[in-house]
Each structure stands twice: as C-alpha cells, then as structure tokens.
Design a protein around this motif. Structure first.
Motif, PDB file in Angstrom:
ATOM      1  N   GLY A  98       3.074 -32.935  85.851  1.00 37.50           N
ATOM      2  CA  GLY A  98       2.947 -33.445  87.010  1.00 37.50           C
ATOM      3  C   GLY A  98       3.802 -34.781  86.915  1.00 37.50           C
ATOM      4  O   GLY A  98       3.603 -35.569  87.913  1.00 37.50           O
ATOM      5  N   MET A  99       4.847 -34.995  86.121  1.00 37.96           N
ATOM      6  CA  MET A  99       5.484 -36.224  85.985  1.00 37.96           C
ATOM      7  C   MET A  99       6.514 -35.846  87.154  1.00 37.96           C
ATOM      8  O   MET A  99       6.952 -34.726  87.535  1.00 37.96           O
ATOM      9  N   LYS A 100       7.022 -37.052  87.724  1.00 34.43           N
ATOM     10  CA  LYS A 100       8.000 -37.040  88.931  1.00 34.43           C
ATOM     11  C   LYS A 100       9.400 -37.202  88.565  1.00 34.43           C
ATOM     12  O   LYS A 100      10.355 -37.810  89.197  1.00 34.43           O
ATOM     13  N   PHE A 101       9.932 -36.460  87.290  1.00 32.98           N
ATOM     14  CA  PHE A 101      11.121 -36.368  87.061  1.00 32.98           C
ATOM     15  C   PHE A 101      11.743 -34.946  87.209  1.00 32.98           C
ATOM     16  O   PHE A 101      11.018 -33.906  86.948  1.00 32.98           O
ATOM     17  N   HIS A 109      15.182 -32.252  89.279  1.00 34.62           N
ATOM     18  CA  HIS A 109      16.209 -32.175  90.088  1.00 34.62           C
ATOM     19  C   HIS A 109      16.101 -32.287  91.488  1.00 34.62           C
ATOM     20  O   HIS A 109      16.803 -32.657  92.569  1.00 34.62           O
ATOM     21  N   GLU A 110      14.912 -32.350  92.083  1.00 34.81           N
ATOM     22  CA  GLU A 110      14.485 -32.452  93.346  1.00 34.81           C
ATOM     23  C   GLU A 110      13.302 -33.528  93.458  1.00 34.81           C
ATOM     24  O   GLU A 110      12.645 -34.001  92.549  1.00 34.81           O
ATOM     25  N   GLY A 111      13.285 -34.085  94.639  1.00 35.93           N
ATOM     26  CA  GLY A 111      12.189 -35.160  95.014  1.00 35.93           C
ATOM     27  C   GLY A 111      12.750 -36.520  94.289  1.00 35.93           C
ATOM     28  O   GLY A 111      13.889 -36.618  94.242  1.00 35.93           O
ATOM     29  N   ASP A 112      11.491 -37.262  93.860  1.00 41.92           N
ATOM     30  CA  ASP A 112      11.873 -38.660  93.548  1.00 41.92           C
ATOM     31  C   ASP A 112      12.879 -38.773  91.971  1.00 41.92           C
ATOM     32  O   ASP A 112      13.583 -39.975  92.176  1.00 41.92           O
ATOM     33  N   ASN A 113      12.584 -38.056  91.264  1.00 37.65           N
ATOM     34  CA  ASN A 113      13.464 -38.123  89.869  1.00 37.65           C
ATOM     35  C   ASN A 113      13.228 -39.338  89.483  1.00 37.65           C
ATOM     36  O   ASN A 113      14.315 -40.333  89.080  1.00 37.65           O
ATOM     37  N   ILE A 114      11.973 -39.693  88.916  1.00 38.75           N
ATOM     38  CA  ILE A 114      11.683 -41.200  88.544  1.00 38.75           C
ATOM     39  C   ILE A 114      12.478 -41.318  87.172  1.00 38.75           C
ATOM     40  O   ILE A 114      12.204 -40.428  86.246  1.00 38.75           O
ATOM     41  N   PRO A 115      13.162 -42.320  87.009  1.00 36.40           N
ATOM     42  CA  PRO A 115      13.771 -42.450  85.660  1.00 36.40           C
ATOM     43  C   PRO A 115      12.798 -42.635  84.476  1.00 36.40           C
ATOM     44  O   PRO A 115      11.815 -43.180  84.585  1.00 36.40           O
ATOM     45  N   PHE A 116      13.316 -41.957  83.268  1.00 33.29           N
ATOM     46  CA  PHE A 116      12.411 -41.707  82.417  1.00 33.29           C
ATOM     47  C   PHE A 116      13.329 -41.944  80.821  1.00 33.29           C
ATOM     48  O   PHE A 116      14.422 -41.869  81.007  1.00 33.29           O
TER      49      PHE A 116
END
Length: 297
Positions: free
Chosen positions: A259-262, A264-271
């Motif tokens: 459930g991390m938000k990184f 291709h779609e959506g937020d792509n939170i930097p990691f």
C-alpha cells in the motif's frame, strides 16, 4: 537551485509534449530553474534519439557545475542500451541527485553500484504536474537532505525490524537488470517494487525469475507500491494485483509492506534509492537511516 533535464529513454512525442511542458512549469513554480540539454526532444522511433547523443546529454548534464540535480523527462525504454557506454567519470566529479522512475531506475542503479551515489525514485517530468502536492513536497524534502519515514497500509512477515539498502522500482525493468553488474549481490537489500500494464502470468514469471536470482537470498524486506492495470482480466482492481504479487511471495520470510503510494498511477510519492533504511513491521514503516545528501547518518 537548478535541475538539468534529459531524455535517456523514450522520446517526448506529440502525445507527451503538453505534459512535459506542464511538468517544466511545475518545477519552475516549485522554485527550481531548469536546463534542457541538446537532445531532450530528439526522436528515433521508440528512443529519444540515438544512443551516442543520449549518452552525450547524460554526461553533459551530470558534469554541469550549474545544476544540483538531474531529472528524466519520461520513461519508456532505452537505458539498457546505454549501460556499456556509461563511465563513472561522467558522474563522480560532480555528484548530484538524479530523479525519475520506470526505465530510469537503470541509471539510478548504475549510479549506486558504480559510483555510490544515491538517487530518487520519483515522478518523471511528464508526470510532475499530475501528482499531489504531498508528492512534490516530499521531493523537495528529500532533495534538501531530510530523512523521511514512509508509512505503508499493511505489513506481514515474521521478523520485526530489518535493515538494508533500498533498491528496486518497476518490476519488469528491475528484472531486466539482473546479471548486468549494476545490482549489488553482496549486501542486504530492501526491495521496493511497482509495475503497470502487466498481465498476471508475466508478473508470475518475473517473480519466479527474481526468486531464482542470486540476489534473492539478500532481500531482507519487500515494499510494494501500486500495480495498476495489471490483471488476469480487465476488471481487476489495483488491490487485486497487489494480492496477486503477495500470493507469489507467500514463502518469503521477511517483512512485506503493502500500500505504498509509489508507482505509475496516482501520487507516485518519491522514494529514496541506494541508501540504508530500516523496515519496522509492527509500525508498518520504512525509514531512511541516512539522507540523500552526502550519505551522512
């Protein structure tokens, strides 16, 4: 500060141009200056120009004393073709933060493995105007040297706390890098994965290849982002795709965060990529142990 923009993979074709220009505007609105190199708009079929010119732009961007970071315009395909043409001396004199994802993780792993330079798995320029404010804020925090803790939705696994180097990104691209010499095979790894538009049987095949690879024994923890439009049928949701990946990893003994938000779609939170981190199963977190700037703890 200034960010150099390169196209080392796929071209900025007509369908990408508006999104690319919006991304540049977004960077400027965030307070960054941008420098576009000579071949950023080149097109040669599915590549952003020929291999030599893409390498020239990579070298020029990383040796440019006027920039603090380098970003990829978009993903696509093309960096694997450049591996034998890259040299550590393009990057070592003026180490800087590189960000991008998808095909661009090949350059990130090269930077870590051959130059010990960490980077960021983060939105490409064509995606930057579409992600959330939180995603852009996280990008700035990480570029400023902050150590961030990332919160997952769920965790599973027996061990509580494990440490390792964060590596990974798009599953299909990561698998293409196995045995190329740019993934370290002698250190503990926290592997993060995401992908898009891959049918279940291909995900199955890639996970089997990962399990048979020599790095698998070094993976301490797996962190899963989004697997959008991946399905056995077109009606499958993102959640189902993550569950499919979990099923394939059912005998993995370390912690798995989902459930991390990184992705291709959506937020792509930097990691971060290429830095030490700790995964805490009970807290469902992955926390950086060093910052992106100068690797200090």
């Amino acid at each position: 500060s200034s960010i150099g923009i390169i196209s080392p993979s796929g071209p900025i074709s007509d369908v990408h141009k508006v999104r690319f220009e919006k991304g540049i505007e977004t960077l400027r609105s965030m307070g960054f200056h941008t420098i576009l190199y000579d071949h950023v708009y080149d097109q040669l079929g599915y590549l952003a120009g020929d291999d030599q010119n893409r390498v020239k732009d990579i070298k020029k961007a990383f040796l440019d004393n006027s920039t603090q970071a380098v970003a990829g315009s978009r993903g696509g395909y093309g960096l694997l073709r450049l591996l034998s043409l890259l040299k550590p001396e393009f990057f070592l004199p003026t180490p800087k933060i590189f960000f991008g994802f998808s095909d661009l993780i090949i350059l990130s792993h090269y930077l870590y493995r051959l130059c010990n330079i960490p980077s960021l798995h983060a939105p490409v320029i064509t995606q930057l105007s579409e992600v959330s404010e939180k995603s852009r804020e996280t990008l700035v925090k990480l570029m400023n040297g902050e150590k961030v803790s990332f919160q997952a939705e769920k965790s599973s696994g027996n061990k509580n706390n494990v440490q390792g180097t964060i590596l990974g990104g798009c599953l299909s691209v990561f698998i293409s890098m196995l045995d190329t010499g740019i993934i370290p095979d002698n250190e503990n790894i926290i592997l993060f994965l995401e992908d898009t538009n891959e049918p279940y049987y291909k995900i199955d095949r890639m996970i089997q290849q990962l399990r048979l690879s020599k790095i698998y024994k070094n993976i301490q923890s797996i962190v899963l982002g989004t697997f959008d439009h991946c399905s056995g049928n077109r009606l499958s949701s993102t959640g189902d795709s993550t569950n499919h990946v979990l099923d394939l990893l059912s005998d993995f003994s370390g912690p798995i965060l989902t459930g991390m938000k990184f992705g291709h779609e959506g937020d792509n939170i930097p990691f971060p990529l290429g830095i030490q981190a700790i995964v805490e199963t009970k807290e469902k977190t992955c926390t950086m142990l060093e910052s992106l700037c100068s690797g200090e703890s």
